[in-house]
Design an enzyme around this catalytic site. Structure first.
Site, PDB file in Angstrom:
ATOM      1  N   GLY A 162     -12.854   0.723  -8.023  1.00 24.83           N
ATOM      2  CA  GLY A 162     -11.994   0.605  -6.836  1.00 24.83           C
ATOM      3  C   GLY A 162     -12.545   1.397  -5.655  1.00 24.83           C
ATOM      4  O   GLY A 162     -11.799   1.766  -4.739  1.00 24.83           O
ATOM      5  N   GLY A 163     -13.849   1.621  -5.652  1.00 27.78           N
ATOM      6  CA  GLY A 163     -14.469   2.488  -4.638  1.00 27.78           C
ATOM      7  C   GLY A 163     -14.575   1.868  -3.251  1.00 27.78           C
ATOM      8  O   GLY A 163     -15.027   2.531  -2.315  1.00 27.78           O
ATOM      9  N   PHE A 193      -8.770   1.844  -0.389  1.00 25.43           N
ATOM     10  CA  PHE A 193      -8.275   2.890   0.510  1.00 25.43           C
ATOM     11  C   PHE A 193      -8.612   4.286  -0.036  1.00 25.43           C
ATOM     12  O   PHE A 193      -9.381   5.052   0.577  1.00 25.43           O
ATOM     13  CB  PHE A 193      -6.773   2.666   0.703  1.00 25.43           C
ATOM     14  CG  PHE A 193      -5.986   3.835   1.218  1.00 25.43           C
ATOM     15  CD1 PHE A 193      -6.457   4.614   2.260  1.00 25.43           C
ATOM     16  CD2 PHE A 193      -4.738   4.128   0.669  1.00 25.43           C
ATOM     17  CE1 PHE A 193      -5.712   5.688   2.745  1.00 25.43           C
ATOM     18  CE2 PHE A 193      -3.991   5.190   1.148  1.00 25.43           C
ATOM     19  CZ  PHE A 193      -4.478   5.978   2.175  1.00 25.43           C
ATOM     20  N   ASP A 200     -15.041  -7.759 -11.486  1.00 26.85           N
ATOM     21  CA  ASP A 200     -13.679  -7.573 -11.975  1.00 26.85           C
ATOM     22  C   ASP A 200     -13.681  -6.453 -13.016  1.00 26.85           C
ATOM     23  O   ASP A 200     -14.629  -6.308 -13.781  1.00 26.85           O
ATOM     24  CB  ASP A 200     -13.253  -8.899 -12.623  1.00 26.85           C
ATOM     25  CG  ASP A 200     -11.794  -8.920 -12.972  1.00 26.85           C
ATOM     26  OD1 ASP A 200     -11.048  -9.595 -12.256  1.00 26.85           O
ATOM     27  OD2 ASP A 200     -11.392  -8.271 -13.968  1.00 26.85           O
ATOM     28  N   SER A 229       0.467   7.384 -10.911  1.00 31.18           N
ATOM     29  CA  SER A 229       1.362   7.220  -9.768  1.00 31.18           C
ATOM     30  C   SER A 229       2.716   7.862 -10.010  1.00 31.18           C
ATOM     31  O   SER A 229       3.229   7.855 -11.139  1.00 31.18           O
ATOM     32  CB  SER A 229       1.557   5.730  -9.530  1.00 31.18           C
ATOM     33  OG  SER A 229       2.687   5.504  -8.716  1.00 31.18           O
ATOM     34  N   TYR A 242       4.412  -3.002 -12.107  1.00 32.39           N
ATOM     35  CA  TYR A 242       3.338  -2.149 -11.579  1.00 32.39           C
ATOM     36  C   TYR A 242       3.437  -0.739 -12.180  1.00 32.39           C
ATOM     37  O   TYR A 242       2.444  -0.182 -12.657  1.00 32.39           O
ATOM     38  CB  TYR A 242       3.444  -2.075 -10.048  1.00 32.39           C
ATOM     39  CG  TYR A 242       2.663  -0.947  -9.442  1.00 32.39           C
ATOM     40  CD1 TYR A 242       1.298  -1.055  -9.249  1.00 32.39           C
ATOM     41  CD2 TYR A 242       3.288   0.251  -9.076  1.00 32.39           C
ATOM     42  CE1 TYR A 242       0.567  -0.001  -8.699  1.00 32.39           C
ATOM     43  CE2 TYR A 242       2.568   1.303  -8.539  1.00 32.39           C
ATOM     44  CZ  TYR A 242       1.210   1.168  -8.351  1.00 32.39           C
ATOM     45  OH  TYR A 242       0.493   2.216  -7.828  1.00 32.39           O
ATOM     46  N   LYS A 258       0.884   1.387 -14.526  1.00 30.89           N
ATOM     47  CA  LYS A 258       0.335   2.697 -14.138  1.00 30.89           C
ATOM     48  C   LYS A 258       0.559   3.716 -15.258  1.00 30.89           C
ATOM     49  O   LYS A 258      -0.308   4.538 -15.551  1.00 30.89           O
ATOM     50  CB  LYS A 258       1.003   3.188 -12.850  1.00 30.89           C
ATOM     51  CG  LYS A 258       0.371   2.633 -11.615  1.00 30.89           C
ATOM     52  CD  LYS A 258      -0.915   3.380 -11.319  1.00 30.89           C
ATOM     53  CE  LYS A 258      -1.965   2.579 -10.654  1.00 30.89           C
ATOM     54  NZ  LYS A 258      -3.271   3.233 -10.566  1.00 30.89           N
ATOM     55  N   ARG A 275      10.549  10.220   0.569  1.00 29.89           N
ATOM     56  CA  ARG A 275       9.321  10.208  -0.224  1.00 29.89           C
ATOM     57  C   ARG A 275       8.477  11.413   0.171  1.00 29.89           C
ATOM     58  O   ARG A 275       8.695  12.042   1.210  1.00 29.89           O
ATOM     59  CB  ARG A 275       8.503   8.935   0.059  1.00 29.89           C
ATOM     60  CG  ARG A 275       9.164   7.635  -0.376  1.00 29.89           C
ATOM     61  CD  ARG A 275       9.281   7.518  -1.887  1.00 29.89           C
ATOM     62  NE  ARG A 275       9.743   6.202  -2.303  1.00 29.89           N
ATOM     63  CZ  ARG A 275      11.029   5.841  -2.379  1.00 29.89           C
ATOM     64  NH1 ARG A 275      11.986   6.707  -2.051  1.00 29.89           N
ATOM     65  NH2 ARG A 275      11.350   4.633  -2.795  1.00 29.89           N
TER      66      ARG A 275
END
Ligand code: UD1
Length: 373
Positions: A10-11, A14, A59, A125, A185, A189, A253
């Site tokens: 995932g480099g 964001f 992938d 997360s 999701y 995680k 948050r």
């Protein structure tokens, strides 16, 4: 500090891309594995892709690519994931495949190289907690479940004590609060975190899981309507449209600048203090969604009031703010960027972006799946 060969999955994303830049700056040899998901990146590779890192476009479930990506690697940062909370509820297979199965496949290959890989750091997360920590004046500290459908239908937004039904005050959330993921999701995680910690421990690969709170900063995918509230509000305001606030806007948050996330990741590279642990990475400061909307509008110089629609999204929690004492103790982690300095930096970048505002589309998609009421 010795130079290492580091893989960042995932480099191109964001958080991953900021981490790659910091690792390259420190002289490490970095390899990126990233699929360049179109929903995030559009049709082209992002301009911020670090050319001093090797890049493999693949992938996370592609075993052959994972084998190539792990060749000669000492340290793995696993940041690759599908990240749309609402979308995960109507595309569950996509999310479980990329996040849970992708992590499993990565771990299978790490297991086969367990003497080679010296450290695994995985992006978990705060969403795995469900509601954050709360205190009841009568019952002490409590970990309430999601608000009931009846309560939400009655537009009563604040959390009540599960024991005595009185009003609760939010307190900072510690890592040992029971986990209660409220979306596909979040379940994926939790899987990523636990798969890494369990396999890391079993095979003697020092592993750290970071529970990121609400991360903001440059390079957030502003045109991706499935991203977090800060990027969505920026996209709305940039297009001269009012941010849409769910509930009453008083939900809060813990917004953390991406540089502080990177800092935590670098600390774990050089220290074994947090090995085999899960750690909150936030700031410990709560900010309401209304306040965020106000600060962003002001920072962008837009005289636009948010629309407080009084609707709610399935699975949304009311408050969650990090207790960061474990990361402080084990890693010497200390967040450095306040919203007062982080938001102006973000907004300087936002002003130079064009964002396609897809938020209404995403909201009607949620509504069509009965996920916003
Ligand atoms: C967010 C991220 C999640 C990440 C977690 C911790 C998304 C979609 N969510 O979860 O991936 O793991 O932080 O880092 O990326 N809201 C509005 N209007 C909007 C959008 C949101 O009022 O247009 C409100 C929501 O109802 C909610 C709050 O803002 O009360 C935060 O929402 P959001 O940023 O989407 O998700 P989190 O659950 O905090």
């Amino acid at each position: 500090m010795s130079k290492k060969k580091v893989l960042v999955t995932g480099g191109a994303g964001f958080i991953g891309s900021h981490l790659v830049d910091a690792l390259v700056r420190r002289g490490h040899e970095v390899r990126i594995l990233d699929k360049l998901i179109e929903q995030v990146h559009g049709s082209a590779a992002p301009e911020h892709l670090n050319l001093r890192a090797e890049f493999i476009q693949a992938d996370i479930c592609d075993k052959e690519a994972i084998r190539r990506a792990l060749d000669g690697i000492d340290v793995v940062y696993h940041e690759a994931a599908e990240v749309g909370v609402g979308q995960s509820m109507y595309e569950p297979e996509r999310y479980m495949r990329a996040n849970t199965m992708g992590t499993t496949i990565l771990l299978e290959e790490i297991r086969l190289r367990r003497t080679q890989i010296k450290k695994l750091i995985v992006a978990s997360s705060m969403s795995i907690y469900g509601e954050g920590g709360y205190r009841c004046a009568n019952c002490g500290d409590v970990a309430p479940p999601l608000r009931s459908v009846e309560q939400l239908r009655g537009r009563e937004w604040d959390i009540k004590c599960p024991v005595c039904n009185s009003a609760l005050s939010p307190i900072s959330t510690k890592e040992d609060k029971p986990l209660f993921p409220t979306s596909v999701y979040a379940i994926s995680k939790q899987d990523q975190e636990q798969l890494c910690l369990v396999m890391g421990r079993a095979y003697g690969v020092p592993t750290v899981a970071f529970r990121y709170f609400n991360v903001y900063g440059t390079r957030q995918a502003l045109s991706n309507p499935y991203t977090g509230v800060c990027a969505i509000f920026c996209s709305r305001l940039l297009n001269d449209r009012a941010p849409v606030i769910f509930e009453d806007g008083e939900q809060s948050r813990d917004f953390i600048h991406v540089d502080d996330i990177v800092e935590a990741n670098l600390l774990a590279l050089d220290s074994d203090g947090a090995d085999f642990q899960a750690l909150n990475i936030g700031t410990g400061v709560a900010t309401s969604v209304s306040e965020m909307s106000r600060m962003l509008a002001e920072g962008l110089g837009k005289d636009i009031q948010p629309q407080i629609v009084g609707e709610y999204r399935e699975g949304d929690i009311r408050h969650c703010v990090a207790d960061i004492s474990r990361a402080q103790r084990l890693l010497g982690y200390q967040p450095k960027v306040s919203l007062q300095t982080g938001l102006p930096e973000l907004l300087e970048w936002v002003k130079m972006q064009t964002a396609t505002d897809m938020v209404d589309h995403a909201k009607s998609e949620l509504a069509s799946h009965d996920l916003v009421h």
